[in-house]
Enzyme design. Structure first.
Site, PDB file in Angstrom:
ATOM      1  N   TRP A 175      -0.627   1.022   0.933  1.00  0.00           N
ATOM      2  CA  TRP A 175       0.584   0.597   1.624  1.00  0.00           C
ATOM      3  C   TRP A 175       1.568   1.754   1.849  1.00  0.00           C
ATOM      4  O   TRP A 175       2.517   1.638   2.620  1.00  0.00           O
ATOM      5  CB  TRP A 175       1.297  -0.492   0.823  1.00  0.00           C
ATOM      6  N   CYS A 176       1.353   2.872   1.157  1.00  0.00           N
ATOM      7  CA  CYS A 176       2.297   3.994   1.169  1.00  0.00           C
ATOM      8  C   CYS A 176       2.253   4.721   2.512  1.00  0.00           C
ATOM      9  O   CYS A 176       1.181   5.128   2.985  1.00  0.00           O
ATOM     10  CB  CYS A 176       1.961   4.938   0.016  1.00  0.00           C
ATOM     11  N   HIS A 177       3.414   4.917   3.129  1.00  0.00           N
ATOM     12  CA  HIS A 177       3.498   5.605   4.418  1.00  0.00           C
ATOM     13  C   HIS A 177       2.952   7.018   4.332  1.00  0.00           C
ATOM     14  O   HIS A 177       2.170   7.461   5.191  1.00  0.00           O
ATOM     15  CB  HIS A 177       4.951   5.624   4.899  1.00  0.00           C
TER      16      HIS A 177
END
Length: 476
Positions: A175-177
């Site tokens: 989920w981390c950009h």
């Protein structure tokens, strides 16, 4: 000359009565003794009052110099906040914001039990560095078969580390950009490194771990920000130098060229766990961090903010635990022993044990995820002005009241110290009696006692004469 002296005698205030016209009495003798004792006692009491000092307290508008800065001192332990990302920020009501203060802040790794890490030195932040560079988005979209690595799991993690002298691991979260930005670059870099150093060479491997699937393993390696790139040598993520183990983390640019160049520079140290690489930074060896130091702030309402922050990293808010122990948080400069005794003697209400540090040794526990702790401090200035050193011995003592609470929010958890300074200053001045007042009072004591004793003696003398005449009349 004789005529001049005779004229001077005319203005004598203290005309003398011939001794043969006076009469001494036993009553007068006793009154003289009592009056002398009383005059001596009152004179000694007045002399003691003259030599002693009194204090006066008053409320005045704060007289601090314009634009004077205030020193906030702190020593706080966060058992679940890594020194890798722990930062101190300051903001105030004038719009001033200073992020990631480093010059006056010292970090020391601590364990979950808040014991200091014996191996390794304290971390002293250097000047602020910009975040790592990334490749342009879409650069590797046309690369075929780009996903060449399968994330390691707890089942094959240790075996993979033991198999190769050097393993560079990317701990990420889908989920981390920033992890999404790194993913195609990481895969392309992995392919090039593995082509350059194939399996038969066996000196270096690139790998990755999905921390949403391997939560316990990531926490075991103190991963708090994503992506975190760690270097493992012979199955360990630390190197042994000078009797100390140092964990290694890659904090450089995250472009393909930078990662491949890093791998090339790392390969010569394969099989040499004592050799430190210049491009690697110390990675956290413990879960927590102790932050101690001070910040200089303007005398306006503001906030000191303890939070996890890093350019190029994302944080899972549910992983952040901002439980903390406040060893000390005080305002201004601690007094010297001499000034402390002075302050203790002159302070209007005396000094309590926590007079300068209401938060001393208090523990604040995050009972829920995403809990932010806020401490609201109301600061009051007390200025002590001693009698004999009005200009050189003045001392400013800052005290505060503290109100603390915690709350849950969607923003990243933190610990906030919001301070507000009172515009009113308590001024304590030490004063003494002037010499002329002492002289006037002494004369009043001597003259007053002498006069009262004379009046009392005259009353007793006349009373005795009347009684004596009455007795003679009765006898006649």
């Amino acid at each position: 000359m004789a005529r001049l002296f005779s004229k001077l005698k005319a203005i004598d205030f203290f005309k003398k009565i011939p001794s043969d016209l006076t009469e001494a009495t036993l009553t007068g003798a006793w009154l003289s003794i009592v009056a002398a004792v009383l005059m001596a006692f009152l004179f000694v009491a007045e002399l003691s009052a003259f030599l002693s000092t009194t204090t006066t307290s008053q409320l005045v508008v704060d007289r601090s110099p314009q634009n004077e800065l205030l020193k906030l001192n702190f020593n706080i332990s966060f058992p679940a906040l890594s020194c890798e990302f722990a930062t101190v920020d300051v903001s105030d009501s004038l719009g001033t914001k200073r992020m990631n203060l480093t010059k006056t802040v010292r970090k020391v790794p601590i364990t979950l039990d808040m014991e200091r890490q014996h191996q390794g030195a304290a971390v002293e932040d250097t000047a602020h560095k910009p975040g790592p560079k990334y490749d342009e988005e879409g650069r590797f979209d046309e690369e075929p078969d780009i996903d060449i690595t399968v994330p390691l799991s707890h089942e094959n993690f240790e075996a993979t580390l033991a198999r190769y002298p050097i393993v560079v691991v990317n701990f990420y979260a889908p989920w981390c950009h920033w992890c999404q930005r790194l993913e195609p670059t990481w895969e392309a870099s992995t392919k090039e490194v593995h082509d350059k150093y194939p399996e038969w060479d066996g000196r270096i491997r690139f790998a990755k771990v999905d921390c949403t699937a391997e939560v316990d393993m990531c926490r075991q390696h103190f991963i708090q920000g994503f992506p975190s790139i760690r270097v493992f040598r012979k199955g360990h993520d630390d190197i042994y130098i000078g009797g100390m183990h140092e964990h290694e983390a890659y904090m450089g640019d995250r472009t393909k060229e930078a990662l491949v160049a890093f791998a090339d520079s790392l390969v010569p140290s394969a099989g040499q766990p004592h050799r430190k690489h210049a491009s690697l930074s110390a990675a956290p060896k413990t879960a927590g961090c102790n932050l101690a130091g001070f910040v200089m702030v303007k005398k306006v309402p503001g906030t000191v903010h303890f939070v996890a922050r890093s350019e190029g990293h994302s944080f899972d808010h549910t992983w952040m635990n901002m439980t903390h122990m406040i060893h000390s948080f005080h305002v201004g400069t601690r007094p010297s022993p001499r000034k402390y005794q002075q302050l203790k003697r002159l302070h209007p209400a005396g000094l309590t044990a926590d007079w300068a540090d209401k938060l001393h040794d208090q523990m604040f526990v995050s009972e829920h995820t995403q809990s932010t702790h806020e401490h609201y401090l109301q600061v009051v200035l007390t200025t002590i002005e001693p009698r004999h050193s009005r200009h050189t011995g003045n001392y400013d003592a800052y005290e505060y009241t503290a109100h603390s609470h915690s709350y849950q929010s969607d923003s990243i958890p933190s610990a906030r110290f919001t301070y507000d300074l009172s515009p009113v200053q308590i001024l304590v001045q030490e004063t003494g009696k002037p010499w002329y007042q002492f002289l006037t009072t002494s004369c009043a004591i001597i003259g007053g006692v002498f006069t009262v004793a004379g009046i009392l003696d005259a009353l007793l003398y006349q009373s005795f004469k009347v009684v004596k005449k009455l007795n003679l009349g009765k006898q006649g």
